[in-house]
Design an enzyme around this catalytic site. Structure first.
Site, PDB file in Angstrom:
ATOM      1  N   GLU A 243      28.632  61.829  45.825  1.00  0.00           N
ATOM      2  CA  GLU A 243      28.331  60.391  45.692  1.00  0.00           C
ATOM      3  C   GLU A 243      28.714  59.707  46.996  1.00  0.00           C
ATOM      4  O   GLU A 243      29.874  59.770  47.426  1.00  0.00           O
ATOM      5  CB  GLU A 243      29.092  59.744  44.524  1.00  0.00           C
TER       6      GLU A 243
ATOM      7  N   ASN B  22      33.018  58.047  56.982  1.00  0.00           N
ATOM      8  CA  ASN B  22      31.919  57.103  57.153  1.00  0.00           C
ATOM      9  C   ASN B  22      30.610  57.877  56.990  1.00  0.00           C
ATOM     10  O   ASN B  22      30.365  58.851  57.700  1.00  0.00           O
ATOM     11  CB  ASN B  22      32.001  56.490  58.559  1.00  0.00           C
TER      12      ASN B  22
ATOM     13  N   ASP C 159      25.430  49.101  49.135  1.00  0.00           N
ATOM     14  CA  ASP C 159      25.319  47.728  49.652  1.00  0.00           C
ATOM     15  C   ASP C 159      23.856  47.441  50.009  1.00  0.00           C
ATOM     16  O   ASP C 159      23.237  48.221  50.741  1.00  0.00           O
ATOM     17  CB  ASP C 159      26.206  47.563  50.892  1.00  0.00           C
TER      18      ASP C 159
ATOM     19  N   LYS D 113      19.489  41.141  54.589  1.00  0.00           N
ATOM     20  CA  LYS D 113      18.809  40.571  55.759  1.00  0.00           C
ATOM     21  C   LYS D 113      18.019  41.651  56.495  1.00  0.00           C
ATOM     22  O   LYS D 113      18.527  42.758  56.700  1.00  0.00           O
ATOM     23  CB  LYS D 113      19.835  39.965  56.723  1.00  0.00           C
TER      24      LYS D 113
ATOM     25  N   ASP E 298      21.324  47.457  41.198  1.00  0.00           N
ATOM     26  CA  ASP E 298      20.935  46.213  40.532  1.00  0.00           C
ATOM     27  C   ASP E 298      19.992  45.419  41.432  1.00  0.00           C
ATOM     28  O   ASP E 298      19.368  44.470  40.987  1.00  0.00           O
ATOM     29  CB  ASP E 298      22.182  45.355  40.272  1.00  0.00           C
TER      30      ASP E 298
ATOM     31  N   THR F 271      28.875  53.525  36.500  1.00  0.00           N
ATOM     32  CA  THR F 271      29.790  53.246  37.603  1.00  0.00           C
ATOM     33  C   THR F 271      30.467  51.890  37.325  1.00  0.00           C
ATOM     34  O   THR F 271      30.044  51.149  36.435  1.00  0.00           O
ATOM     35  CB  THR F 271      29.041  53.169  38.951  1.00  0.00           C
ATOM     36  N   GLU F 272      31.484  51.582  38.123  1.00  0.00           N
ATOM     37  CA  GLU F 272      32.160  50.293  37.952  1.00  0.00           C
ATOM     38  C   GLU F 272      31.191  49.125  38.165  1.00  0.00           C
ATOM     39  O   GLU F 272      31.162  48.173  37.391  1.00  0.00           O
ATOM     40  CB  GLU F 272      33.326  50.136  38.930  1.00  0.00           C
TER      41      GLU F 272
ATOM     42  N   GLU G 192      27.958  49.167  37.917  1.00  0.00           N
ATOM     43  CA  GLU G 192      26.939  49.167  36.863  1.00  0.00           C
ATOM     44  C   GLU G 192      27.449  48.421  35.633  1.00  0.00           C
ATOM     45  O   GLU G 192      26.749  47.592  35.050  1.00  0.00           O
ATOM     46  CB  GLU G 192      26.617  50.629  36.513  1.00  0.00           C
TER      47      GLU G 192
HETATM   48  C1  LIG Z   1      28.933  48.248  46.162  1.00  0.00           C
HETATM   49  S1  LIG Z   1      30.091  49.535  46.241  1.00  0.00           S
HETATM   50  C2  LIG Z   1      29.564  50.648  44.947  1.00  0.00           C
HETATM   51  C3  LIG Z   1      30.678  51.518  44.455  1.00  0.00           C
HETATM   52  C4  LIG Z   1      30.321  52.522  43.353  1.00  0.00           C
HETATM   53  N1  LIG Z   1      29.325  53.474  43.795  1.00  0.00           N
HETATM   54  C5  LIG Z   1      29.868  51.833  42.099  1.00  0.00           C
HETATM   55  O1  LIG Z   1      28.672  51.902  41.778  1.00  0.00           O
HETATM   56  O2  LIG Z   1      30.700  51.229  41.402  1.00  0.00           O
HETATM   57  C6  LIG Z   1      29.609  50.369  47.721  1.00  0.00           C
HETATM   58  C7  LIG Z   1      30.660  51.324  48.235  1.00  0.00           C
HETATM   59  O3  LIG Z   1      30.138  52.009  49.362  1.00  0.00           O
HETATM   60  C8  LIG Z   1      31.156  52.144  50.334  1.00  0.00           C
HETATM   61  N2  LIG Z   1      30.489  52.287  51.639  1.00  0.00           N
HETATM   62  C9  LIG Z   1      29.602  51.455  52.187  1.00  0.00           C
HETATM   63  N3  LIG Z   1      29.203  51.892  53.394  1.00  0.00           N
HETATM   64  C10 LIG Z   1      29.871  53.052  53.604  1.00  0.00           C
HETATM   65  C11 LIG Z   1      29.906  53.990  54.683  1.00  0.00           C
HETATM   66  N4  LIG Z   1      29.148  53.808  55.780  1.00  0.00           N
HETATM   67  N5  LIG Z   1      30.701  55.067  54.572  1.00  0.00           N
HETATM   68  C12 LIG Z   1      31.459  55.258  53.458  1.00  0.00           C
HETATM   69  N6  LIG Z   1      31.479  54.403  52.414  1.00  0.00           N
HETATM   70  C13 LIG Z   1      30.684  53.319  52.479  1.00  0.00           C
HETATM   71  C14 LIG Z   1      31.959  50.878  50.207  1.00  0.00           C
HETATM   72  O4  LIG Z   1      33.281  51.026  50.724  1.00  0.00           O
HETATM   73  C15 LIG Z   1      31.938  50.636  48.705  1.00  0.00           C
HETATM   74  O5  LIG Z   1      33.035  51.239  48.066  1.00  0.00           O
END
Ligand SMILES: C[S@@+](CC[C@H](N)C(=O)[O-])C[C@H]1O[C@@H](n2cnc3c(N)ncnc32)[C@H](O)[C@@H]1O
Length: 243
Positions: free
Chosen positions: A44, A105, A127, A131, A163, A201-202, A204
């Site tokens: 994931e 990352n 995320d 934009k 979403d 997921t959280e 969701e």
């Molecule tokens: C909106 S949250 C969703 C978390 C989880 N998957 C859920 O559905 O509840 C997005 C997650 O992606 C991680 N994330 C975003 N860009 C990332 C990157 N380039 N490398 C590692 N993690 C990343 C963020 O830290 C965050 O925890």
């Protein structure tokens, strides 16, 4: 050790060396050795607090799971969940043996996994970067899809939930751009209520609780995954066409 605020996350992580991998590049091409078996590896990307990946690891012991995020605090939260699920299942292990949590990352995913190392990538509530000028940051931008294709094997699939209507639309176009086959596309995954088999997921839970529609798609990346789908389709069409 329990997590109390952000500050002691690194200390907590250091106490869990079999669960938390802070230098994943060292294991590139050798993840089977980390798990001690050749089970398929599902990852994931952006696991957040880890509810999905920890529950998946309990539900599917025949698969090895890796949750990736870039923040210590989130890895620490996910570690606590991993330990809690182990307690719940009354396992003698401190955490599910088929689960690892990686601080990294995603930008550099090709430094963590070798070619053909992964069977599935989950993109849950990534995320949306709405934009246009940030489009390259979306985890379904073709430049990311190219990287995923490199590290996935013949059975490779991407499963995405979001979403965000705009991210979903963008992602479907990215998959089409890559000439991937998509299946089980849903614009409202929980239209008929939450299926008990479905692991949420959280994010969701949060968005569903607000009455928002959850979108989902499965993407067939590897040749074997595509072939299997074609075979299944032949049989299904004989019996009953798509409804
Ligand atoms: C909106 S949250 C969703 C978390 C989880 N998957 C859920 O559905 O509840 C997005 C997650 O992606 C991680 N994330 C975003 N860009 C990332 C990157 N380039 N490398 C590692 N993690 C990343 C963020 O830290 C965050 O925890």
């Amino acid at each position: 050790m329990r997590l109390r605020g952000k500050k002691n996350a690194p200390e907590l992580l250091a106490t869990l060396p079999t669960l938390v991998i802070t230098e994943p590049e060292q294991h590139k091409g050798k993840w089977s050795q980390v798990f001690g078996d050749d089970r398929p590896i599902h990852v994931e990307l952006g696991m957040g607090k880890g509810q999905f990946i920890t529950e998946m690891s309990v539900k599917y012991p025949e698969v090895n799971f890796i949750g990736i995020d870039m923040y210590d605090e989130l890895i620490a939260r996910a570690s606590e969940k991993a330990m809690a699920v182990s307690e719940r299942t009354e396992s003698s292990e401190q955490h599910p043996s088929n689960l690892r949590l990686v601080r990294a990352n995603i930008e550099f995913i090709e430094n963590i996994f070798a070619e053909n190392e992964l069977s599935r990538i989950y993109l849950n509530f990534s995320d949306p970067w709405p934009k246009k000028k940030h489009a390259r940051r979306r985890l379904t931008h073709p430049r990311f899809l190219e990287k995923y294709a490199l590290v996935m094997n013949d059975w490779g699939e991407i499963h995405q939930k979001t979403d965000s209507e705009t991210l979903f639309e963008y992602s479907l176009n990215s998959y089409a751009w890559m000439e991937y086959m998509m299946k089980d596309i849903s614009l409202n995954l929980h239209r008929d209520g939450i299926h008990e088999e479905h692991i949420m997921t959280e994010y969701e839970q949060k968005f569903f609780g607000r009455g928002m529609n959850i979108h989902r798609v499965e993407v067939l990346v590897g040749e074997a995954a595509l072939k299997q789908h074609r075979e299944a389709k032949k049989l299904a069409v004989k019996k009953q066409p798509m409804v």
